[in-house]
Scaffold this motif. Structure first.
Motif, PDB file in Angstrom:
ATOM      1  N   LYS A   1      20.517 -26.611  26.772  1.00 40.96           N
ATOM      2  CA  LYS A   1      19.347 -25.988  27.412  1.00 40.96           C
ATOM      3  C   LYS A   1      19.784 -24.681  28.053  1.00 40.96           C
ATOM      4  N   LYS A   2      19.174 -23.582  27.604  1.00 49.29           N
ATOM      5  CA  LYS A   2      19.480 -22.263  28.139  1.00 49.29           C
ATOM      6  C   LYS A   2      18.176 -21.584  28.506  1.00 49.29           C
ATOM      7  N   GLY A   3      17.815 -21.684  29.792  1.00 48.73           N
ATOM      8  CA  GLY A   3      16.521 -21.179  30.221  1.00 48.73           C
ATOM      9  C   GLY A   3      15.426 -22.047  29.642  1.00 48.73           C
ATOM     10  N   ASP A   4      14.471 -21.421  28.950  1.00 48.95           N
ATOM     11  CA  ASP A   4      13.402 -22.165  28.293  1.00 48.95           C
ATOM     12  C   ASP A   4      13.753 -22.529  26.855  1.00 48.95           C
ATOM     13  N   ASP A   5      14.930 -22.120  26.406  1.00 46.94           N
ATOM     14  CA  ASP A   5      15.340 -22.346  25.021  1.00 46.94           C
ATOM     15  C   ASP A   5      16.240 -23.569  24.899  1.00 46.94           C
ATOM     16  N   PHE A   6      16.154 -24.219  23.746  1.00 49.85           N
ATOM     17  CA  PHE A   6      17.000 -25.374  23.448  1.00 49.85           C
ATOM     18  C   PHE A   6      17.679 -25.153  22.098  1.00 49.85           C
ATOM     19  N   TYR A   7      18.997 -25.296  22.083  1.00 49.27           N
ATOM     20  CA  TYR A   7      19.786 -25.132  20.865  1.00 49.27           C
ATOM     21  C   TYR A   7      20.398 -26.471  20.493  1.00 49.27           C
ATOM     22  N   ILE A   8      20.467 -26.755  19.204  1.00 47.76           N
ATOM     23  CA  ILE A   8      21.246 -27.896  18.737  1.00 47.76           C
ATOM     24  C   ILE A   8      22.484 -27.359  18.049  1.00 47.76           C
ATOM     25  N   GLU A   9      23.640 -27.923  18.376  1.00 51.58           N
ATOM     26  CA  GLU A   9      24.903 -27.514  17.777  1.00 51.58           C
ATOM     27  C   GLU A   9      25.597 -28.732  17.182  1.00 51.58           C
ATOM     28  N   ASP A  10      25.971 -28.619  15.935  1.00 54.56           N
ATOM     29  CA  ASP A  10      26.722 -29.687  15.280  1.00 54.56           C
ATOM     30  C   ASP A  10      28.162 -29.679  15.795  1.00 54.56           C
ATOM     31  N   LYS A  11      28.699 -30.848  16.100  1.00 55.33           N
ATOM     32  CA  LYS A  11      30.061 -30.974  16.648  1.00 55.33           C
ATOM     33  C   LYS A  11      31.055 -31.349  15.547  1.00 55.33           C
ATOM     34  N   ASP A  12      31.016 -30.589  14.456  1.00 54.51           N
ATOM     35  CA  ASP A  12      31.910 -30.848  13.313  1.00 54.51           C
ATOM     36  C   ASP A  12      31.792 -32.293  12.838  1.00 54.51           C
ATOM     37  N   SER A  13      30.556 -32.764  12.744  1.00 54.78           N
ATOM     38  CA  SER A  13      30.307 -34.133  12.297  1.00 54.78           C
ATOM     39  C   SER A  13      30.662 -34.301  10.821  1.00 54.78           C
ATOM     40  N   THR A  14      30.875 -35.546  10.426  1.00 59.96           N
ATOM     41  CA  THR A  14      31.261 -35.830   9.042  1.00 59.96           C
ATOM     42  C   THR A  14      30.142 -35.498   8.053  1.00 59.96           C
ATOM     43  N   ASN A  15      28.917 -35.874   8.384  1.00 63.51           N
ATOM     44  CA  ASN A  15      27.797 -35.708   7.458  1.00 63.51           C
ATOM     45  C   ASN A  15      26.891 -34.531   7.795  1.00 63.51           C
ATOM     46  N   GLY A  16      27.204 -33.837   8.881  1.00 56.61           N
ATOM     47  CA  GLY A  16      26.425 -32.666   9.234  1.00 56.61           C
ATOM     48  C   GLY A  16      25.126 -32.998   9.948  1.00 56.61           C
ATOM     49  N   THR A  17      24.483 -31.952  10.462  1.00 50.14           N
ATOM     50  CA  THR A  17      23.209 -32.078  11.174  1.00 50.14           C
ATOM     51  C   THR A  17      22.161 -31.255  10.446  1.00 50.14           C
ATOM     52  N   GLU A  18      21.031 -31.870  10.155  1.00 52.45           N
ATOM     53  CA  GLU A  18      19.955 -31.177   9.444  1.00 52.45           C
ATOM     54  C   GLU A  18      18.773 -30.936  10.376  1.00 52.45           C
ATOM     55  N   VAL A  19      18.204 -29.735  10.270  1.00 57.42           N
ATOM     56  CA  VAL A  19      16.949 -29.418  10.946  1.00 57.42           C
ATOM     57  C   VAL A  19      15.969 -28.971   9.871  1.00 57.42           C
ATOM     58  N   ASN A  20      14.870 -29.675   9.774  1.00 57.42           N
ATOM     59  CA  ASN A  20      13.860 -29.392   8.739  1.00 57.42           C
ATOM     60  C   ASN A  20      14.492 -29.381   7.347  1.00 57.42           C
ATOM     61  N   ASP A  21      15.372 -30.382   7.103  1.00 56.93           N
ATOM     62  CA  ASP A  21      16.019 -30.612   5.798  1.00 56.93           C
ATOM     63  C   ASP A  21      17.039 -29.538   5.423  1.00 56.93           C
ATOM     64  N   LYS A  22      17.523 -28.760   6.390  1.00 58.88           N
ATOM     65  CA  LYS A  22      18.553 -27.762   6.118  1.00 58.88           C
ATOM     66  C   LYS A  22      19.727 -27.982   7.066  1.00 58.88           C
ATOM     67  N   LEU A  23      20.950 -27.982   6.502  1.00 55.20           N
ATOM     68  CA  LEU A  23      22.137 -28.146   7.332  1.00 55.20           C
ATOM     69  C   LEU A  23      22.290 -26.956   8.267  1.00 55.20           C
ATOM     70  N   VAL A  24      22.596 -27.237   9.533  1.00 51.76           N
ATOM     71  CA  VAL A  24      22.766 -26.170  10.526  1.00 51.76           C
ATOM     72  C   VAL A  24      24.055 -26.395  11.296  1.00 51.76           C
ATOM     73  N   LYS A  25      24.589 -25.307  11.814  1.00 50.80           N
ATOM     74  CA  LYS A  25      25.738 -25.372  12.723  1.00 50.80           C
ATOM     75  C   LYS A  25      25.264 -25.146  14.151  1.00 50.80           C
ATOM     76  N   SER A  26      24.475 -24.112  14.338  1.00 51.00           N
ATOM     77  CA  SER A  26      23.849 -23.824  15.623  1.00 51.00           C
ATOM     78  C   SER A  26      22.438 -23.343  15.336  1.00 51.00           C
ATOM     79  N   TYR A  27      21.438 -23.915  16.042  1.00 48.69           N
ATOM     80  CA  TYR A  27      20.051 -23.620  15.676  1.00 48.69           C
ATOM     81  C   TYR A  27      19.180 -23.620  16.925  1.00 48.69           C
ATOM     82  N   LEU A  28      18.339 -22.583  17.034  1.00 51.54           N
ATOM     83  CA  LEU A  28      17.374 -22.488  18.120  1.00 51.54           C
ATOM     84  C   LEU A  28      16.149 -23.316  17.754  1.00 51.54           C
ATOM     85  N   LEU A  29      15.894 -24.367  18.517  1.00 51.91           N
ATOM     86  CA  LEU A  29      14.818 -25.297  18.189  1.00 51.91           C
ATOM     87  C   LEU A  29      13.449 -24.747  18.572  1.00 51.91           C
ATOM     88  N   GLN A  30      12.473 -25.027  17.715  1.00 57.59           N
ATOM     89  CA  GLN A  30      11.075 -24.718  17.976  1.00 57.59           C
ATOM     90  C   GLN A  30      10.293 -26.036  17.976  1.00 57.59           C
TER      91      GLN A  30
END
Length: 244
Positions: free
Chosen positions: A49-78
């Motif tokens: 949480k940074k101000g009014d913004d929220f970011y998701i960051e993958d922590k080098d997971s084995t299977n990765g993190t998907e947002v809206n069916d796309k792999l992301v490393k760091s992503y500003l959530l809407q």
């Protein structure tokens, strides 16, 4: 109030309010959001949480993190974004409009203001990295870098960037200034400099470096090529050149 709605096979299992600056997600019980599934790593991802913004960051997971069916490393959530971890899903809901999201009335094309000494140091580092071709240190104004951005570079193919995701998908920005800043002060900022030998992107501020074609560029100036894809704070932009 921002929250995550936790579900499996379209069945809601729980809701998690995002009240802390850091919310961890993973298979270990010590995580703020515990997901007991082998497809989920022990420390899989984190919501920042940074101000009014929220970011998701993958922590080098084995299977990765998907947002809206796309792999992301760091992503500003809407609001409405769907985070997938294995078969489980977390839907991000927020009633606050992100200040960093590119929109028609956003500050996407505005110059980010820096302390003169900070920007001068950035430009000096670039000059030292390329002593044979780099231009002399620019004159920095007392209040901002706007005068520098208005200076024209020698004639060359004009670069553009086109937004590839979000509500402003398709929007273009012409890189006809000596310096174009992208990002949000205090979160993540980069600059694209126009030099006689081409265009370069450089990290300025933030813990996460810009990504070009899926790879982090690190702290050094990176020369852009036609059709490179830049990712900054979850926004993807394609760089291309108008041939002369």
């Amino acid at each position: 109030m921002a929250k995550l709605i936790f579900s499996l096979d379209d069945k809601v299992l729980n809701e998690f309010p995002l009240e802390s600056e850091r919310t961890t997600i993973g298979r270990r019980p010590t995580n703020d959001i515990h997901i007991d599934n082998l497809a989920v790593s022990g420390e899989h991802a984190v919501i920042l949480k940074k101000g009014d913004d929220f970011y998701i960051e993958d922590k080098d997971s084995t299977n990765g993190t998907e947002v809206n069916d796309k792999l992301v490393k760091s992503y500003l959530l809407q609001s409405g974004d769907l985070i997938s971890l294995g078969k489980h899903q977390l839907k991000f809901i927020s009633d606050a409009k992100s200040k960093n999201h590119i929109s028609n009335d956003s500050a996407f094309e505005k110059t980010v203001f820096f302390r003169p000494a900070e920007l001068a140091e950035i430009m000096r580092e670039q000059a030292q990295a390329e002593p044979s071709t780099a231009a002399p240190d620019p004159v920095i104004s007392e209040r901002s870098v706007l005068p520098l951005a208005e200076k024209s570079a020698p004639a060359m193919a004009v670069g553009r960037i086109q937004v590839l995701n979000g509500t402003s998908v398709g929007r273009e920005l012409i890189l006809n200034k000596a310096l174009t800043t992208l990002g949000k002060t205090g979160v993540q900022v980069s600059v694209i400099t126009k030099r006689p030998q081409g265009y370069f992107v450089t990290h300025v501020e933030g813990k996460v470096f810009p990504i070009v074609n899926g790879n982090s560029i690190g702290s050094q100036a990176f020369e852009l090529s036609d059709h490179d894809v830049i990712e900054l704070a979850g926004v993807k932009m394609e760089f291309y050149l108008d041939k002369v």
